[in-house]
Design a protein around this motif. Sequence first.
Motif, PDB file in Angstrom:
ATOM      1  N   LEU A  14       0.827  -1.213   0.000  1.00 18.00           N
ATOM      2  CA  LEU A  14       0.000   0.000   0.000  1.00 18.00           C
ATOM      3  C   LEU A  14       0.859   1.260   0.000  1.00 18.00           C
ATOM      4  O   LEU A  14       0.524   2.241  -0.679  1.00 18.00           O
ATOM      5  CB  LEU A  14      -0.945  -0.006   1.200  1.00 18.00           C
ATOM      6  CG  LEU A  14      -2.082  -1.027   1.133  1.00 18.00           C
ATOM      7  CD1 LEU A  14      -2.853  -1.039   2.454  1.00 18.00           C
ATOM      8  CD2 LEU A  14      -2.999  -0.734  -0.030  1.00 18.00           C
ATOM      9  N   ILE A  15       1.951   1.245   0.723  1.00 14.83           N
ATOM     10  CA  ILE A  15       2.852   2.406   0.752  1.00 14.83           C
ATOM     11  C   ILE A  15       3.450   2.628  -0.628  1.00 14.83           C
ATOM     12  O   ILE A  15       3.473   3.756  -1.127  1.00 14.83           O
ATOM     13  CB  ILE A  15       3.948   2.216   1.823  1.00 14.83           C
ATOM     14  CG1 ILE A  15       3.335   2.313   3.220  1.00 14.83           C
ATOM     15  CG2 ILE A  15       5.063   3.240   1.648  1.00 14.83           C
ATOM     16  CD1 ILE A  15       4.267   1.913   4.345  1.00 14.83           C
ATOM     17  N   VAL A  17       2.319   1.642  -3.598  1.00 14.88           N
ATOM     18  CA  VAL A  17       1.284   2.075  -4.538  1.00 14.88           C
ATOM     19  C   VAL A  17       0.924   3.537  -4.295  1.00 14.88           C
ATOM     20  O   VAL A  17       0.742   4.317  -5.241  1.00 14.88           O
ATOM     21  CB  VAL A  17       0.039   1.161  -4.428  1.00 14.88           C
ATOM     22  CG1 VAL A  17      -1.154   1.760  -5.156  1.00 14.88           C
ATOM     23  CG2 VAL A  17       0.355  -0.221  -4.963  1.00 14.88           C
ATOM     24  N   SER A  18       0.838   3.945  -3.045  1.00 12.50           N
ATOM     25  CA  SER A  18       0.518   5.343  -2.717  1.00 12.50           C
ATOM     26  C   SER A  18       1.590   6.290  -3.221  1.00 12.50           C
ATOM     27  O   SER A  18       1.281   7.333  -3.802  1.00 12.50           O
ATOM     28  CB  SER A  18       0.353   5.509  -1.206  1.00 12.50           C
ATOM     29  OG  SER A  18      -0.704   4.719  -0.742  1.00 12.50           O
ATOM     30  N   ILE A  19       2.847   5.933  -3.024  1.00 16.67           N
ATOM     31  CA  ILE A  19       3.949   6.786  -3.485  1.00 16.67           C
ATOM     32  C   ILE A  19       3.898   6.931  -5.001  1.00 16.67           C
ATOM     33  O   ILE A  19       4.020   8.031  -5.538  1.00 16.67           O
ATOM     34  CB  ILE A  19       5.304   6.206  -3.023  1.00 16.67           C
ATOM     35  CG1 ILE A  19       5.453   6.371  -1.512  1.00 16.67           C
ATOM     36  CG2 ILE A  19       6.460   6.884  -3.759  1.00 16.67           C
ATOM     37  CD1 ILE A  19       6.636   5.634  -0.927  1.00 16.67           C
ATOM     38  N   THR A  21       1.317   6.544  -7.012  1.00 17.00           N
ATOM     39  CA  THR A  21       0.119   7.289  -7.392  1.00 17.00           C
ATOM     40  C   THR A  21       0.321   8.779  -7.182  1.00 17.00           C
ATOM     41  O   THR A  21      -0.007   9.594  -8.054  1.00 17.00           O
ATOM     42  CB  THR A  21      -1.099   6.789  -6.597  1.00 17.00           C
ATOM     43  OG1 THR A  21      -1.273   5.397  -6.865  1.00 17.00           O
ATOM     44  CG2 THR A  21      -2.347   7.551  -6.974  1.00 17.00           C
ATOM     45  N   ILE A  22       0.848   9.155  -6.042  1.00 13.78           N
ATOM     46  CA  ILE A  22       1.093  10.572  -5.752  1.00 13.78           C
ATOM     47  C   ILE A  22       2.074  11.158  -6.764  1.00 13.78           C
ATOM     48  O   ILE A  22       1.883  12.261  -7.263  1.00 13.78           O
ATOM     49  CB  ILE A  22       1.588  10.744  -4.304  1.00 13.78           C
ATOM     50  CG1 ILE A  22       0.448  10.447  -3.336  1.00 13.78           C
ATOM     51  CG2 ILE A  22       2.139  12.143  -4.079  1.00 13.78           C
ATOM     52  CD1 ILE A  22       0.877  10.313  -1.888  1.00 13.78           C
TER      53      ILE A  22
END
Length: 95
Positions: A14-15, A17-19, A21-22
């Motif tokens: 999740l970390i 993927v979040s990085i 995406t941002i």
Amino acid sequence: METLLIIVLAILFLILVSIRTIRNLKWVRFGEAFGKQGEELLGDYHYLTEQGITCRVEQGLPTGKLLKPLAKNLDDRVALFVHRDDAAKARELLK
């Protein structure tokens, strides 16, 4: 112990993927083309960078090594991305 490992791996996923995406939200795709049209996009890229616009180019497909044989005919793909802060100015310059 296995449950803890699964939880840690899920959180790590999740970390990451979040990085990603941002980071991708900072860019606006201005075009994607193949062959000769891709060369025109490269020309737009050089013109925009000369004008001080922050942009980047992706060439080929961003695929993993396993999928590369399937994407041979897509290697001439060019995608032009402009930083979101410069998008309006880039649109004006490319009119």
